[in-house]
Design a protein around this motif. Structure first.
Motif, short mmCIF file in Angstrom:
data_model
loop_
_atom_site.label_atom_id
_atom_site.label_comp_id
_atom_site.label_asym_id
_atom_site.label_seq_id
_atom_site.Cartn_x
_atom_site.Cartn_y
_atom_site.Cartn_z
N ASP A 76 0.82 -1.21 0.00
CA ASP A 76 0.00 0.00 0.00
C ASP A 76 0.85 1.25 0.00
N THR A 77 1.92 1.20 0.82
CA THR A 77 2.80 2.37 0.89
C THR A 77 3.41 2.69 -0.47
N THR A 78 3.89 1.65 -1.13
CA THR A 78 4.52 1.87 -2.44
C THR A 78 3.53 2.48 -3.41
N LEU A 79 2.29 1.97 -3.38
CA LEU A 79 1.30 2.48 -4.32
C LEU A 79 1.05 3.96 -4.10
N ILE A 80 0.94 4.34 -2.83
CA ILE A 80 0.65 5.75 -2.55
C ILE A 80 1.86 6.62 -2.86
N LEU A 81 3.05 6.07 -2.57
CA LEU A 81 4.24 6.89 -2.81
C LEU A 81 4.54 7.04 -4.28
N LEU A 82 3.94 6.16 -5.12
CA LEU A 82 4.22 6.25 -6.56
C LEU A 82 3.80 7.60 -7.11
N SER A 83 2.69 8.14 -6.56
CA SER A 83 2.17 9.39 -7.13
C SER A 83 2.77 10.61 -6.47
N THR A 84 3.43 10.43 -5.31
CA THR A 84 3.99 11.62 -4.65
C THR A 84 5.51 11.64 -4.75
N TYR A 85 6.16 10.73 -4.02
CA TYR A 85 7.63 10.72 -4.07
C TYR A 85 8.07 9.44 -4.74
N LEU A 86 8.49 9.51 -6.00
CA LEU A 86 8.80 8.30 -6.74
C LEU A 86 10.01 7.58 -6.16
N SER A 87 11.00 8.33 -5.71
CA SER A 87 12.23 7.70 -5.23
C SER A 87 11.96 6.87 -3.98
N SER A 88 11.06 7.39 -3.09
CA SER A 88 10.76 6.60 -1.88
C SER A 88 10.09 5.30 -2.25
N SER A 89 9.27 5.35 -3.31
CA SER A 89 8.60 4.09 -3.67
C SER A 89 9.61 3.10 -4.20
N VAL A 90 10.70 3.59 -4.82
CA VAL A 90 11.74 2.65 -5.24
C VAL A 90 12.35 1.98 -4.02
N ILE A 91 12.58 2.80 -2.96
CA ILE A 91 13.16 2.22 -1.75
C ILE A 91 12.24 1.17 -1.16
N THR A 92 10.93 1.51 -1.13
CA THR A 92 10.00 0.53 -0.54
C THR A 92 9.92 -0.72 -1.39
N VAL A 93 10.07 -0.57 -2.72
CA VAL A 93 10.07 -1.79 -3.54
C VAL A 93 11.25 -2.66 -3.18
N ILE A 94 12.40 -2.05 -2.96
CA ILE A 94 13.57 -2.83 -2.58
C ILE A 94 13.32 -3.52 -1.25
N VAL A 95 12.67 -2.78 -0.30
CA VAL A 95 12.38 -3.42 0.99
C VAL A 95 11.43 -4.58 0.81
N ILE A 96 10.46 -4.41 -0.12
CA ILE A 96 9.53 -5.51 -0.36
C ILE A 96 10.27 -6.74 -0.86
N ILE A 97 11.24 -6.49 -1.77
CA ILE A 97 12.00 -7.63 -2.30
C ILE A 97 12.70 -8.37 -1.18
N LEU A 98 13.35 -7.59 -0.29
CA LEU A 98 14.05 -8.24 0.81
C LEU A 98 13.07 -8.98 1.72
N LEU A 99 11.92 -8.36 1.96
CA LEU A 99 10.96 -8.99 2.86
C LEU A 99 10.39 -10.26 2.29
N ILE A 100 10.18 -10.29 0.96
CA ILE A 100 9.64 -11.51 0.38
C ILE A 100 10.64 -12.63 0.50
N THR A 101 11.91 -12.30 0.28
CA THR A 101 12.94 -13.33 0.45
C THR A 101 12.93 -13.83 1.88
N LEU A 102 12.83 -12.89 2.82
CA LEU A 102 12.79 -13.28 4.23
C LEU A 102 11.59 -14.15 4.51
N GLU A 103 10.46 -13.76 3.90
CA GLU A 103 9.23 -14.48 4.21
C GLU A 103 9.29 -15.91 3.69
N LEU A 104 9.92 -16.09 2.53
CA LEU A 104 10.08 -17.45 2.03
C LEU A 104 10.91 -18.26 3.01
#
Lengths: 226, 214
Positions: free
Chosen positions: A176-204
């Protein structure tokens, strides 16, 4: 945005009929036992994994404890498959429901305790007092050990539920955060996407580890009491 | 394949098991009888080594070939893009936070498959390679056993036919001989024979009384 953050933990229903049975039975369709010597790739990998788990878990048990092999193998396969299938988007994970985990933990734990009390009564009761405690502390320690014994099934169930639910919640929040940040601060959404990648790996990893821990602890209780 | 022999043995032993379809999947696997009819003409075509070809890991190649005459090479892609845009614009599929998570998850899966796929496949193939010789040996012996059973069946049939003929001939001959012997004894001869038997028995009785009883 879904109705709320917890909508993905609701039981999926069709026309008011809960589909819980389908979700719990589906992982069994992914395991294909066969009598052939040469299987296809997925069957041979499954066979090898099951043999690995069996050897890892059951070599330290006595003959009596090894009668639990099928139960423990089924347990770890069930929990692993459910957790791994839950990482897919839009999936419902049965192991996030406390009811399922309590239903798995309490009977297994109680079976080990009753087995210990039935066959090795003195040793089981002696476990309630660690060696080398000073005499004045004995009454308190017995009470503490009894409480820790009774908390084991609750801990098993809640550990699994909390870990998987926390991982899923974090996924949803970050999405949700990434989606909202896409329209306001694009760079932060890139950071959150990277965090999502790490979290998915962790979750697996967590999915696999939690299954392992659950099964390992049940087997430990069994070893103590068999 | 080993189960084939078991299944044919079970089928001959208990034909009623063929109808036990309601006993559940586990029992069904062992009681369902395959290959009960005549086998197909040899040589049976071999099983395919690889599955059907798929493009982008999801869509079978036949779909693209199906659309090729009408819409050319880009047809299926235009169809796919149109469907996606239709679903998005009509809000049949809503973009939520789950979409982002889902896209990233699928991206991770594709990355993992592309990177570790071939090595895992090679490992799986290595698990199987020791068993090929065994499997071929087992299959050869199974076929040998089938041939032996069939030939023995035919020969047993001929033997049982012969035995039955011999038995029938014997019985017929015995009945014929008995009938003629009985016919040939006339009534007069019968009376004479019975009188002689009675006289002999009286003689024997006298002799027997003379001897002491042991």
């Amino acid at each position: 945005m879904n109705q709320n953050l917890f909508a993905s933990f609701n039981m999926p229903m069709i026309l008011g009929i809960p589909l819980v049975a389908l979700f719990i039975l589906f992982p069994t369709m992914l395991i294909m036992p066969s009598n052939n010597l040469n299987n296809n790739r997925s069957s041979s990998i499954q066979q090898w994994l099951i043999q690995l788990m069996l050897k890892q878990m059951m070599t330290n048990h006595t003959i009596k404890g090894r009668t639990w092999s099928l139960m423990l193998l089924t347990l770890i396969t069930f929990i692993t498959l459910n957790n791994l299938l839950g990482v897919m988007p839009y999936a419902f994970t049965p192991t996030t429901q406390l009811s399922l985990n309590l239903g798995m933990a309490i009977p297994l734990w109680m079976a080990t305790v009753l087995m210990g009390l039935r066959f090795k009564t003195k040793a089981t009761l002696a476990h309630l007092l660690p060696q080398g405690t000073p005499i004045p502390l004995i009454p308190m320690l017995i009470i503490i050990e009894t409480i820790s014994l009774f908390i084991q099934p609750v801990a098993l169930a809640v550990r699994l539920t909390a870990n998987i639910t926390a991982g899923h919640l974090l996924m949803h929040l970050l999405g949700d955060t990434t989606l909202i940040l896409l329209s306001t601060y694009l760079s932060s959404s890139v950071i959150t996407v990277i965090v999502i990648i790490l979290l998915i790996t962790l979750e697996l990893g967590v999915a696999l580890i939690q299954a392992y821990v659950f099964t390992l602890l049940v087997s430990l209780y069994l070893h103590n009491n068999s | 394949m080993l189960s084939r022999i078991v299944l044919s043995a079970a089928a001959t032993a208990a034909p009623s098991l063929k109808n036990a379809a309601f006993l559940g999947p586990g029992v069904l696997q062992t009681t369902r009888t395959f290959h009960t009819g005549q086998p197909h003409l040899a040589p049976v075509p071999p099983l395919p080594e690889y599955g059907g070809k798929v493009r982008h890991g999801l869509i079978p190649e036949e779909f693209f070939q199906y659309l090729y005459p009408k819409t050319g090479v880009t047809g299926p892609y235009v169809l796919g893009a149109g469907l996606i845009l239709y679903a998005l614009s009509k809000e049949i599929y809503v973009i939520t936070g789950e979409t982002v998570t889902g896209l990233v998850t699928i991206g991770i899966y594709i990355f993992g498959i592309k990177k570790f796929g071939p090595s895992v496949a090679a490992f799986a193939d290595k698990l199987n390679e020791n068993n090929i010789a065994l499997t071929m040996e087992v299959s050869y012996r199974q076929r040998l056993h089938m041939v032996y059973k069939e030939v023995k069946n035919r020969l047993d049939y001929h033997i049982s036919v012969q035995n039955m003929m011999r038995r029938k001939e014997q019985e017929h001959m015995i009945n014929w001989v008995e009938k003629h012997v009985v016919q040939s004894i006339s009534a007069q001869q019968e009376k004479e024979t019975i009188a002689k038997c009675i006289a002999d028995l009286k003689l024997l009785a006298k002799k027997a009384q003379a001897q002491p009883v042991m």
